[in-house]
Design a protein around this motif. Structure first.
Motif, PDB file in Angstrom:
ATOM      1  N   UNK A   8       0.278   6.001 -56.645  1.00 16.96           N
ATOM      2  CA  UNK A   8       0.166   7.561 -56.587  1.00 16.96           C
ATOM      3  C   UNK A   8       1.217   7.823 -57.835  1.00 16.96           C
ATOM      4  N   UNK A   9       0.896   8.984 -58.573  1.00 11.50           N
ATOM      5  CA  UNK A   9       1.636   9.430 -59.638  1.00 11.50           C
ATOM      6  C   UNK A   9       2.315  10.833 -59.058  1.00 11.50           C
ATOM      7  N   UNK A  10       3.484  10.880 -59.200  1.00 12.01           N
ATOM      8  CA  UNK A  10       4.177  12.286 -59.059  1.00 12.01           C
ATOM      9  C   UNK A  10       5.219  12.496 -59.922  1.00 12.01           C
ATOM     10  N   UNK A  11       5.479  13.765 -60.086  1.00 11.10           N
ATOM     11  CA  UNK A  11       6.243  14.419 -61.123  1.00 11.10           C
ATOM     12  C   UNK A  11       7.556  14.948 -60.337  1.00 11.10           C
ATOM     13  N   UNK A  12       8.587  14.978 -61.152  1.00 14.96           N
ATOM     14  CA  UNK A  12       9.878  15.484 -60.538  1.00 14.96           C
ATOM     15  C   UNK A  12      10.721  15.865 -61.638  1.00 14.96           C
ATOM     16  N   UNK A  13      11.960  16.426 -60.910  1.00 14.30           N
ATOM     17  CA  UNK A  13      12.940  16.930 -62.018  1.00 14.30           C
ATOM     18  C   UNK A  13      14.298  16.420 -61.315  1.00 14.30           C
ATOM     19  N   UNK A  69      23.977  18.466 -59.515  1.00 11.26           N
ATOM     20  CA  UNK A  69      23.899  17.978 -58.311  1.00 11.26           C
ATOM     21  C   UNK A  69      23.461  16.645 -58.044  1.00 11.26           C
ATOM     22  N   UNK A  70      22.676  16.159 -58.895  1.00 13.20           N
ATOM     23  CA  UNK A  70      22.057  14.639 -58.888  1.00 13.20           C
ATOM     24  C   UNK A  70      20.868  14.914 -57.989  1.00 13.20           C
ATOM     25  N   UNK A  71      20.141  16.096 -57.725  1.00 16.46           N
ATOM     26  CA  UNK A  71      19.343  16.270 -56.643  1.00 16.46           C
ATOM     27  C   UNK A  71      18.170  15.923 -57.574  1.00 16.46           C
ATOM     28  N   UNK A  72      16.823  15.363 -56.857  1.00 16.09           N
ATOM     29  CA  UNK A  72      15.587  14.953 -57.343  1.00 16.09           C
ATOM     30  C   UNK A  72      14.553  16.114 -56.895  1.00 16.09           C
ATOM     31  N   UNK A  73      13.919  16.827 -57.407  1.00 15.63           N
ATOM     32  CA  UNK A  73      12.872  17.940 -56.688  1.00 15.63           C
ATOM     33  C   UNK A  73      11.682  17.271 -57.103  1.00 15.63           C
ATOM     34  N   UNK A  74      10.530  17.284 -56.187  1.00 12.60           N
ATOM     35  CA  UNK A  74       9.034  16.566 -56.658  1.00 12.60           C
ATOM     36  C   UNK A  74       8.633  17.999 -57.017  1.00 12.60           C
TER      37      UNK A  74
END
Ligand SMILES: [Zn+2]
Length: 234
Positions: free
Chosen positions: A217-222, A227-232
């Motif tokens: 599976x391929x996903x993109x995130x930021x 904050x260090x938080x990763x958002x999909x």
């Protein structure tokens, strides 16, 4: 990528520690191995583990502090469950951001987190020979490479050395972001992630084939620097 490179990274017949990834038997071996290692054994489980690790990192509850014990076993083989395509930015460190030890993430980093032929070959190696289940394109806010691309597109900024070659890969997302409202840099960062996710999802023959078989599976995130938080994103 030339023909010889493609042949070297073709999925058929490639092995890692005696495990072949071309047939159903090898797929079951792959799942059994991951279970034995206590690692994710599917694309969805892999994404869940990355997000759980990021939550530990953001809240200061990291469980991985001692990196010595796994060293001898890692000298024999590696079985990463996820591939990260991230920026070279020194503030974005995937193993820390996802609270993972060595041997669990196969990380490709370059300024601007985009796919070129050599990066694609590395990703194909991680997905076929090493058997990773997930590719995550990891962008981040305040990305210097994307900011430079914005300056080139909007102000015709002149960059030294080899930088123009790198920035050329980032012009398309900037131009796409110009058609949106809001912050051009933020939108370009998001568009860059989305475009590279699409490139990887449609990459024939290796990645697209694995995705069709639900083995990848391929996903993109930021990643948010503060904050260090990763958002999909996708
Ligand atoms: Zn960056």
């Amino acid at each position: 990528m030339n023909t010889e490179s493609r042949r070297r990274f073709a999925p058929h017949g490639l092995t890692s520690a005696g495990v072949t990834f071309a047939g159903s038997t090898s797929q079951s071996n792959r799942l059994a191995r991951q279970a034995k290692l206590g690692q994710p054994a599917s694309p969805d489980e892999s994404l869940a583990e990355l997000l759980a690790g990021n939550k530990r990192y953001v809240t200061g509850q990291n469980i991985h502090h001692d990196f010595g014990p796994e060293r001898p076993s890692l000298a024999q083989s590696q079985h990463p469950f996820a591939i990260i395509l991230g920026c070279a930015d020194s503030r974005v460190a995937p193993e820390m951001a996802f609270d993972q030890t060595r041997g669990r993430l196969f990380v490709i980093r370059l300024a601007g987190n985009f796919v070129d032929d050599d990066g694609l070959a590395s990703i194909e190696y991680g997905a076929t020979v090493l058997g990773a289940f997930l590719i995550m394109v990891l962008g981040h806010n305040e990305c210097g490479a994307v900011k430079a691309a914005v300056d080139v597109v909007t102000k015709n900024a002149q960059l030294p050395g080899h930088l123009p070659e790198l920035i050329a890969h980032l012009k398309a997302p900037v131009e796409k972001a110009q058609r949106e409202t809001g912050s051009l840099v933020d939108n370009a960062i998001r568009q860059n992630v989305l475009l590279n996710v699409e490139t990887l999802r449609n990459s024939e023959p290796v990645l697209a084939d694995l995705i069709k078989q639900n083995r990848l599976r391929v996903v993109g995130s930021r990643y948010d620097l503060a904050t260090g938080r990763v958002q999909v994103l996708s």
